[in-house]
Motif scaffolding. Structure first.
Motif, PDB file in Angstrom:
ATOM      1  N   UNK A  87      42.293 -10.938   1.779  1.00 30.88           N
ATOM      2  CA  UNK A  87      41.517 -10.668   0.574  1.00 30.88           C
ATOM      3  C   UNK A  87      41.211  -9.180   0.429  1.00 30.88           C
ATOM      4  N   UNK A  88      40.954  -8.496   1.534  1.00 31.70           N
ATOM      5  CA  UNK A  88      40.692  -7.051   1.464  1.00 31.70           C
ATOM      6  C   UNK A  88      41.909  -6.304   0.931  1.00 31.70           C
ATOM      7  N   UNK A  89      43.090  -6.691   1.379  1.00 27.07           N
ATOM      8  CA  UNK A  89      44.320  -6.078   0.883  1.00 27.07           C
ATOM      9  C   UNK A  89      44.490  -6.371  -0.604  1.00 27.07           C
ATOM     10  N   UNK A  90      44.210  -7.592  -1.014  1.00 30.08           N
ATOM     11  CA  UNK A  90      44.348  -7.979  -2.417  1.00 30.08           C
ATOM     12  C   UNK A  90      43.350  -7.240  -3.296  1.00 30.08           C
ATOM     13  N   UNK A  91      42.120  -7.126  -2.858  1.00 28.93           N
ATOM     14  CA  UNK A  91      41.111  -6.387  -3.630  1.00 28.93           C
ATOM     15  C   UNK A  91      41.534  -4.928  -3.776  1.00 28.93           C
ATOM     16  N   UNK A  92      42.015  -4.324  -2.690  1.00 20.20           N
ATOM     17  CA  UNK A  92      42.432  -2.928  -2.754  1.00 20.20           C
ATOM     18  C   UNK A  92      43.618  -2.761  -3.695  1.00 20.20           C
ATOM     19  N   UNK A  93      44.552  -3.706  -3.682  1.00 23.05           N
ATOM     20  CA  UNK A  93      45.699  -3.659  -4.584  1.00 23.05           C
ATOM     21  C   UNK A  93      45.235  -3.783  -6.026  1.00 23.05           C
ATOM     22  N   UNK A  94      44.303  -4.676  -6.277  1.00 27.39           N
ATOM     23  CA  UNK A  94      43.778  -4.835  -7.640  1.00 27.39           C
ATOM     24  C   UNK A  94      43.119  -3.551  -8.133  1.00 27.39           C
ATOM     25  N   UNK A  95      42.378  -2.901  -7.263  1.00 25.22           N
ATOM     26  CA  UNK A  95      41.725  -1.643  -7.637  1.00 25.22           C
ATOM     27  C   UNK A  95      42.786  -0.609  -8.025  1.00 25.22           C
ATOM     28  N   UNK A  96      43.835  -0.503  -7.221  1.00 30.39           N
ATOM     29  CA  UNK A  96      44.906   0.455  -7.533  1.00 30.39           C
ATOM     30  C   UNK A  96      45.633   0.088  -8.819  1.00 30.39           C
ATOM     31  N   UNK A  97      45.877  -1.221  -9.041  1.00 27.10           N
ATOM     32  CA  UNK A  97      46.547  -1.646 -10.272  1.00 27.10           C
ATOM     33  C   UNK A  97      45.709  -1.309 -11.500  1.00 27.10           C
ATOM     34  N   UNK A  98      44.423  -1.547 -11.422  1.00 25.47           N
ATOM     35  CA  UNK A  98      43.525  -1.242 -12.540  1.00 25.47           C
ATOM     36  C   UNK A  98      43.482   0.263 -12.784  1.00 25.47           C
ATOM     37  N   UNK A  99      43.440   1.035 -11.704  1.00 26.92           N
ATOM     38  CA  UNK A  99      43.443   2.494 -11.829  1.00 26.92           C
ATOM     39  C   UNK A  99      44.744   2.981 -12.477  1.00 26.92           C
ATOM     40  N   UNK A 100      45.878   2.444 -12.053  1.00 26.26           N
ATOM     41  CA  UNK A 100      47.167   2.836 -12.625  1.00 26.26           C
ATOM     42  C   UNK A 100      47.254   2.443 -14.098  1.00 26.26           C
ATOM     43  N   UNK A 101      46.715   1.294 -14.451  1.00 23.41           N
ATOM     44  CA  UNK A 101      46.705   0.848 -15.840  1.00 23.41           C
ATOM     45  C   UNK A 101      45.843   1.770 -16.700  1.00 23.41           C
ATOM     46  N   UNK A 102      44.700   2.174 -16.183  1.00 19.77           N
ATOM     47  CA  UNK A 102      43.816   3.086 -16.922  1.00 19.77           C
ATOM     48  C   UNK A 102      44.493   4.434 -17.129  1.00 19.77           C
ATOM     49  N   UNK A 103      45.190   4.934 -16.100  1.00 18.72           N
ATOM     50  CA  UNK A 103      45.907   6.201 -16.224  1.00 18.72           C
ATOM     51  C   UNK A 103      47.034   6.086 -17.246  1.00 18.72           C
ATOM     52  N   UNK A 104      47.721   4.938 -17.265  1.00 21.09           N
ATOM     53  CA  UNK A 104      48.797   4.711 -18.230  1.00 21.09           C
ATOM     54  C   UNK A 104      48.233   4.689 -19.653  1.00 21.09           C
ATOM     55  N   UNK A 105      47.117   4.007 -19.844  1.00 21.06           N
ATOM     56  CA  UNK A 105      46.500   3.939 -21.166  1.00 21.06           C
ATOM     57  C   UNK A 105      46.072   5.318 -21.641  1.00 21.06           C
ATOM     58  N   UNK A 106      45.519   6.139 -20.738  1.00 24.19           N
ATOM     59  CA  UNK A 106      45.094   7.490 -21.077  1.00 24.19           C
ATOM     60  C   UNK A 106      46.299   8.331 -21.482  1.00 24.19           C
ATOM     61  N   UNK A 107      47.389   8.205 -20.750  1.00 26.48           N
ATOM     62  CA  UNK A 107      48.612   8.944 -21.064  1.00 26.48           C
ATOM     63  C   UNK A 107      49.161   8.524 -22.424  1.00 26.48           C
ATOM     64  N   UNK A 108      49.171   7.220 -22.704  1.00 26.24           N
ATOM     65  CA  UNK A 108      49.675   6.728 -23.990  1.00 26.24           C
ATOM     66  C   UNK A 108      48.817   7.224 -25.146  1.00 26.24           C
ATOM     67  N   UNK A 109      47.492   7.241 -24.969  1.00 24.89           N
ATOM     68  CA  UNK A 109      46.595   7.737 -26.015  1.00 24.89           C
ATOM     69  C   UNK A 109      46.848   9.218 -26.259  1.00 24.89           C
ATOM     70  N   UNK A 110      47.006   9.999 -25.181  1.00 26.46           N
ATOM     71  CA  UNK A 110      47.273  11.439 -25.319  1.00 26.46           C
ATOM     72  C   UNK A 110      48.606  11.691 -26.005  1.00 26.46           C
ATOM     73  N   UNK A 111      49.638  10.898 -25.674  1.00 27.68           N
ATOM     74  CA  UNK A 111      50.938  11.051 -26.319  1.00 27.68           C
ATOM     75  C   UNK A 111      50.847  10.688 -27.804  1.00 27.68           C
ATOM     76  N   UNK A 112      50.085   9.642 -28.089  1.00 28.01           N
ATOM     77  CA  UNK A 112      49.903   9.230 -29.487  1.00 28.01           C
ATOM     78  C   UNK A 112      49.189  10.317 -30.289  1.00 28.01           C
ATOM     79  N   UNK A 113      48.180  10.926 -29.702  1.00 27.88           N
ATOM     80  CA  UNK A 113      47.461  12.019 -30.364  1.00 27.88           C
ATOM     81  C   UNK A 113      48.381  13.220 -30.589  1.00 27.88           C
ATOM     82  N   UNK A 114      49.182  13.529 -29.579  1.00 26.18           N
ATOM     83  CA  UNK A 114      50.103  14.657 -29.690  1.00 26.18           C
ATOM     84  C   UNK A 114      51.133  14.410 -30.788  1.00 26.18           C
ATOM     85  N   UNK A 115      51.627  13.183 -30.908  1.00 19.39           N
ATOM     86  CA  UNK A 115      52.585  12.844 -31.951  1.00 19.39           C
ATOM     87  C   UNK A 115      51.953  12.945 -33.327  1.00 19.39           C
TER      88      UNK A 115
END
Length: 147
Positions: free
Chosen positions: A115-143
């Motif tokens: 469970x500790x490994x799974x929780x840590x993986x979930x945290x990283x997945x959520x962090x990566x998703x947030x970074x992806x969303x931020x990048x997409x918003x910035x690209x959309x603004x730039x366009x």
């Protein structure tokens, strides 16, 4: 590449499994008929195991994502995880406990580590998703600005 984050129910199930595994282990340890120094050994074994497994998962994830990781730290993470599991196994083999109690500690330990490994993986997945969303918003603004 579209990153799919974990669902809320999966994240909550992983946290619940971690709390149940570590909590059951702790309650079993509190009620176990052993001396305080033995209880301390098993408590440290759990804490060491949780830390080493999270560290190992982070190292593997960093390497998979192309983040520079030290080969030495990777080896130490694998070794540390193996030592933590070996400490529990050796302790339980030599413990003066019923076989059912040994099995209980082994299963609670396994549940908590997984469970500790799974929780840590979930945290990283959520962090990566947030970074992806931020990048997409910035690209959309730039366009929009360039139009």
């Amino acid at each position: 590449m579209q990153i799919q984050g974990p669902t809320k129910s999966f994240s909550l199930a992983a946290i619940a499994a971690l709390l149940i595994g570590a909590g059951a282990y702790g309650i079993g340890l509190f009620n176990a008929p052993m001396e305080l120094n033995e209880k301390g050994y098993y408590l440290i074994t759990l804490l060491y195991g949780l830390f080493s497994m999270v560290s190992l998962q982070k190292t593997i994830r960093d390497k998979a994502e192309g983040i520079a990781t030290s080969a030495l730290y990777g080896i130490l993470s694998w070794g540390s995880s193996a030592i933590a599991i070996a400490m529990l196994v050796i302790g339980l083999i030599n413990a003066d406990l019923l076989l059912s109690e040994k099995g209980f500690f082994g299963m609670a330990y396994t549940l908590a580590l997984f469970a500790a490994v799974t929780v840590q993986k979930n945290v990283r997945d959520i962090q990566a998703l947030a970074e992806q969303d931020t990048t997409e918003v910035n690209l959309s603004k730039a366009a929009t600005i360039s139009e």
